[in-house]
Write an enzyme that holds these catalytic residues in place. Sequence first.
Site, PDB file in Angstrom:
ATOM      1  N   HIS A 244     -11.231  -1.810  11.322  1.00  0.00           N
ATOM      2  CA  HIS A 244     -10.073  -2.646  10.975  1.00  0.00           C
ATOM      3  C   HIS A 244      -9.916  -3.709  12.064  1.00  0.00           C
ATOM      4  O   HIS A 244      -9.006  -3.645  12.886  1.00  0.00           O
ATOM      5  CB  HIS A 244      -8.838  -1.733  10.892  1.00  0.00           C
ATOM      6  CG  HIS A 244      -7.621  -2.381  10.317  1.00  0.00           C
ATOM      7  ND1 HIS A 244      -6.345  -1.960  10.616  1.00  0.00           N
ATOM      8  CD2 HIS A 244      -7.468  -3.409   9.466  1.00  0.00           C
ATOM      9  CE1 HIS A 244      -5.462  -2.703   9.959  1.00  0.00           C
ATOM     10  NE2 HIS A 244      -6.119  -3.594   9.259  1.00  0.00           N
TER      11      HIS A 244
ATOM     12  N   ASP B 145      -9.534  -9.301   9.162  1.00  0.00           N
ATOM     13  CA  ASP B 145      -9.054  -7.941   8.867  1.00  0.00           C
ATOM     14  C   ASP B 145     -10.089  -6.836   9.057  1.00  0.00           C
ATOM     15  O   ASP B 145      -9.739  -5.762   9.527  1.00  0.00           O
ATOM     16  CB  ASP B 145      -8.514  -7.894   7.425  1.00  0.00           C
ATOM     17  CG  ASP B 145      -7.615  -6.697   7.162  1.00  0.00           C
ATOM     18  OD1 ASP B 145      -6.842  -6.318   8.057  1.00  0.00           O
ATOM     19  OD2 ASP B 145      -7.681  -6.137   6.054  1.00  0.00           O
TER      20      ASP B 145
ATOM     21  N   SER C 194      -1.510  -2.877  11.365  1.00  0.00           N
ATOM     22  CA  SER C 194      -0.959  -3.846  10.421  1.00  0.00           C
ATOM     23  C   SER C 194       0.308  -4.456  11.027  1.00  0.00           C
ATOM     24  O   SER C 194       1.048  -3.768  11.734  1.00  0.00           O
ATOM     25  CB  SER C 194      -0.607  -3.141   9.106  1.00  0.00           C
ATOM     26  OG  SER C 194      -1.724  -2.430   8.625  1.00  0.00           O
TER      27      SER C 194
ATOM     28  N   CYS D 125       0.695  -6.792  13.382  1.00  0.00           N
ATOM     29  CA  CYS D 125       0.711  -7.114  14.813  1.00  0.00           C
ATOM     30  C   CYS D 125       0.068  -8.477  15.077  1.00  0.00           C
ATOM     31  O   CYS D 125      -0.294  -8.782  16.219  1.00  0.00           O
ATOM     32  CB  CYS D 125      -0.020  -6.049  15.611  1.00  0.00           C
ATOM     33  SG  CYS D 125       0.874  -4.488  15.711  1.00  0.00           S
TER      34      CYS D 125
ATOM     35  N   ARG E 203       0.851  -1.193   0.000  1.00  0.00           N
ATOM     36  CA  ARG E 203       0.000   0.000   0.000  1.00  0.00           C
ATOM     37  C   ARG E 203       0.886   1.242   0.000  1.00  0.00           C
ATOM     38  O   ARG E 203       1.948   1.258   0.612  1.00  0.00           O
ATOM     39  CB  ARG E 203      -0.900   0.020   1.243  1.00  0.00           C
ATOM     40  CG  ARG E 203      -2.012  -0.988   1.231  1.00  0.00           C
ATOM     41  CD  ARG E 203      -2.954  -0.812   2.410  1.00  0.00           C
ATOM     42  NE  ARG E 203      -2.337  -1.174   3.679  1.00  0.00           N
ATOM     43  CZ  ARG E 203      -1.875  -0.317   4.571  1.00  0.00           C
ATOM     44  NH1 ARG E 203      -1.968   0.987   4.355  1.00  0.00           N
ATOM     45  NH2 ARG E 203      -1.331  -0.740   5.694  1.00  0.00           N
TER      46      ARG E 203
ATOM     47  N   LYS F 221      -9.389  -2.202   1.542  1.00  0.00           N
ATOM     48  CA  LYS F 221      -9.128  -1.008   2.361  1.00  0.00           C
ATOM     49  C   LYS F 221      -9.898   0.207   1.829  1.00  0.00           C
ATOM     50  O   LYS F 221     -10.388   1.019   2.614  1.00  0.00           O
ATOM     51  CB  LYS F 221      -7.636  -0.713   2.391  1.00  0.00           C
ATOM     52  CG  LYS F 221      -6.772  -1.871   2.882  1.00  0.00           C
ATOM     53  CD  LYS F 221      -7.102  -2.285   4.282  1.00  0.00           C
ATOM     54  CE  LYS F 221      -6.088  -3.306   4.813  1.00  0.00           C
ATOM     55  NZ  LYS F 221      -6.396  -3.716   6.184  1.00  0.00           N
TER      56      LYS F 221
ATOM     57  N   TYR G 280      -1.088  -3.607  -6.858  1.00  0.00           N
ATOM     58  CA  TYR G 280      -0.844  -4.423  -5.663  1.00  0.00           C
ATOM     59  C   TYR G 280      -1.914  -4.257  -4.579  1.00  0.00           C
ATOM     60  O   TYR G 280      -2.291  -3.129  -4.221  1.00  0.00           O
ATOM     61  CB  TYR G 280       0.520  -4.081  -5.051  1.00  0.00           C
ATOM     62  CG  TYR G 280       1.099  -5.244  -4.257  1.00  0.00           C
ATOM     63  CD1 TYR G 280       1.879  -6.216  -4.890  1.00  0.00           C
ATOM     64  CD2 TYR G 280       0.824  -5.413  -2.908  1.00  0.00           C
ATOM     65  CE1 TYR G 280       2.390  -7.300  -4.189  1.00  0.00           C
ATOM     66  CE2 TYR G 280       1.322  -6.500  -2.198  1.00  0.00           C
ATOM     67  CZ  TYR G 280       2.116  -7.439  -2.842  1.00  0.00           C
ATOM     68  OH  TYR G 280       2.608  -8.510  -2.153  1.00  0.00           O
TER      69      TYR G 280
ATOM     70  N   ARG H 110       2.320 -12.072  -0.238  1.00  0.00           N
ATOM     71  CA  ARG H 110       0.962 -12.388   0.218  1.00  0.00           C
ATOM     72  C   ARG H 110       0.423 -13.676  -0.376  1.00  0.00           C
ATOM     73  O   ARG H 110       0.805 -14.079  -1.467  1.00  0.00           O
ATOM     74  CB  ARG H 110       0.016 -11.252  -0.214  1.00  0.00           C
ATOM     75  CG  ARG H 110       0.352  -9.891   0.357  1.00  0.00           C
ATOM     76  CD  ARG H 110      -0.173  -9.736   1.748  1.00  0.00           C
ATOM     77  NE  ARG H 110       0.132  -8.429   2.313  1.00  0.00           N
ATOM     78  CZ  ARG H 110      -0.611  -7.836   3.242  1.00  0.00           C
ATOM     79  NH1 ARG H 110      -1.690  -8.426   3.716  1.00  0.00           N
ATOM     80  NH2 ARG H 110      -0.266  -6.674   3.736  1.00  0.00           N
TER      81      ARG H 110
HETATM   82  C1  OXD Z   1      -2.962  -4.107   6.270  1.00  0.00           C
HETATM   83  C2  OXD Z   1      -3.461  -5.298   5.582  1.00  0.00           C
HETATM   84  O1  OXD Z   1      -2.026  -3.468   5.787  1.00  0.00           O
HETATM   85  O2  OXD Z   1      -4.419  -5.903   6.082  1.00  0.00           O
HETATM   86  O3  OXD Z   1      -3.524  -3.764   7.317  1.00  0.00           O
HETATM   87  O4  OXD Z   1      -2.933  -5.650   4.516  1.00  0.00           O
HETATM   88 MN    MN Z   2      -5.289  -4.875   7.702  1.00  0.00          MN
END
Ligand code: OXD
Ligand code: MN
Length: 595
Positions: free
Chosen positions: A238, A285, A260, A262, A69, A218, A209, A377
Amino acid sequence: MEKNQKLIQWVKEWETRCQPKSVHWCDGSEKENQELLDLMVQSGAAIKLNEEKRPNSYYFQSDPSDVARVENRTFICSEKEEDAGPTNNWCAPAEMKEILTGYFDGSMKGRTMYVIPFSMGPLGSEIAHIGIQITDSPYVVVNMRIMTRMGQQVLDILGDKDFVPCVHSLGAPLQEGQQDSKWPSAPIEDKYISHFPDTNEIWSYGSGYGGNALLGKKCFALRIASNMAHRQGWLAEHMLIMGITNPKGVKKYIAAAFPSACGKTNLAMLIPTIPGWKVETVGDDIAWMKFGDDGRLYAINPEAGFFGVAPFTSMETNPNAMLSCRANTIFTNTGLTPDNDIWWEGIGYDIPEGTITWTNEKYDAANRKPAAHPNARFTAPAYQCPAIDKDWENPKGVPISAILFGGRRPGTLPLIYQSFDWNHGVFMGSIAGSEVTAAAIGLKAGVRRDPFAMLPFCGYHMGDYFAHWVKTGVTAPDSSKLPKIFNVNWFRKGSDGKFLWPGYGDNIRALAWIFDRVEGTVDAVQTPIGFIPKKEDINIAGLDGIESKMDEILKVDANEWVAECDLIAENYGQFGDRLPKEMTEQLEKLKARLA
Ligand code: OXD
Ligand code: MN
């Protein structure tokens, strides 16, 4: 479809602007999916993986400049700048549309324009919403087919109703006879991930991506949906959603927000280490939540798949994730073994000789370049998760008993604490954050505040977002049925620099306390920051050497918290008069309790 004039007009308008060689309306069928995958294999964009080892799965390498991102190229284009707030990049909508119209002009030349009807949430659920994405990337189509409910059945239920229009182009038109690249995209300065919250539109240009390109995730389910939720009185968060069953067979659902990286996916799929407990996954997510007729808060997972970080996922750390991507999965930027399977750092076994890296070079341990990009991913269907909850597609959602916040905090924060009430819980969400190491590029070492783990995803002013949470408590149909709010910290370190708490499957020991608090079957110790467990109420049976660390694991040090209050006040400063007075009050009360 025929009926939806807005849709037909909109597709025509973008066809005229982007000038694709053809337009394809996606029906979501198996046949269509296979044709697109075959096309990408033929063009060299994809490699079909070993059918024995990884059935029906495909491998992609992105351009090295298009791997994650792009927060600095992400924009919230609200009419008023102040509505985007200090945590978002802002541009006036008319100005952004003028810039981007220039970019989109002819941007799909030589490519097919795909029209993807998709539902975020189970088809027909009252909490779900429909989007239509236009894209010139077949990779995006096959990913959206896993991540959302996609295809003709969405158009059937859309009828002539409204939808969220999402436009995406790779920004790499092909001239007559020009050879396509393996991963077409535009240079970083030409990427724009733009959101128009006043009109519910998304325009994304230049990246292929993940969150930049799979616009349901997102862009829609968080940035646009947080605006819709703000206006309409619900929550777009989130958060993972998980079901927990205790040894007596009582089941409760919790939602949990973590920044993100964690361990959200790991927590959502946790395998308990204490006997009799069970965890089931609803989502890893995003959660959309609304009050139900019974006054409880219900959550759905708007997604249908996992877009999980591959490195360090293994049969040891997260067997359910490994089993979720055993087949029918798309892998991006992992390593590729000589027998056409995937490999990544931390997968749990040695790298096979002759493995190719994500940059398509032969892996060489000596040059210290990893085989997989750290943000490599897997895109895997959620139903393949062995721990998927039986109600994960229930259109009503699942009732949420507790909400957790957390982050990586080596100091100050105990393993768990519970808020005194709703507003104190909102305060806990507003001060959430995670430690940044000095090694992270462009970030100052220390705590990076990430309120509600929504810093990159809240599509409006963060102060107004806190106020929306406060209001949710006030307007709840029955305040006694509101979820209880907790903060957890698996990442506290001892003086030796090592993690005090074992984490992973042992996190059930903390979740069990939360469960019992919600049930009302366990007492707690009142501290200035909230309720913490009595030491003896955390089940540590079978954990070697932990007993002597429990005081430190649960410690609330007033001096550390006084310093924390200063950091909170400093961060709050940016929200100006949009910071709800309830949050200032909470901070003042905390200071008073610490004094
Ligand atoms: C993030 C994801 O960046 O879920 O939070 O990919
Ligand atoms: Mn996320």
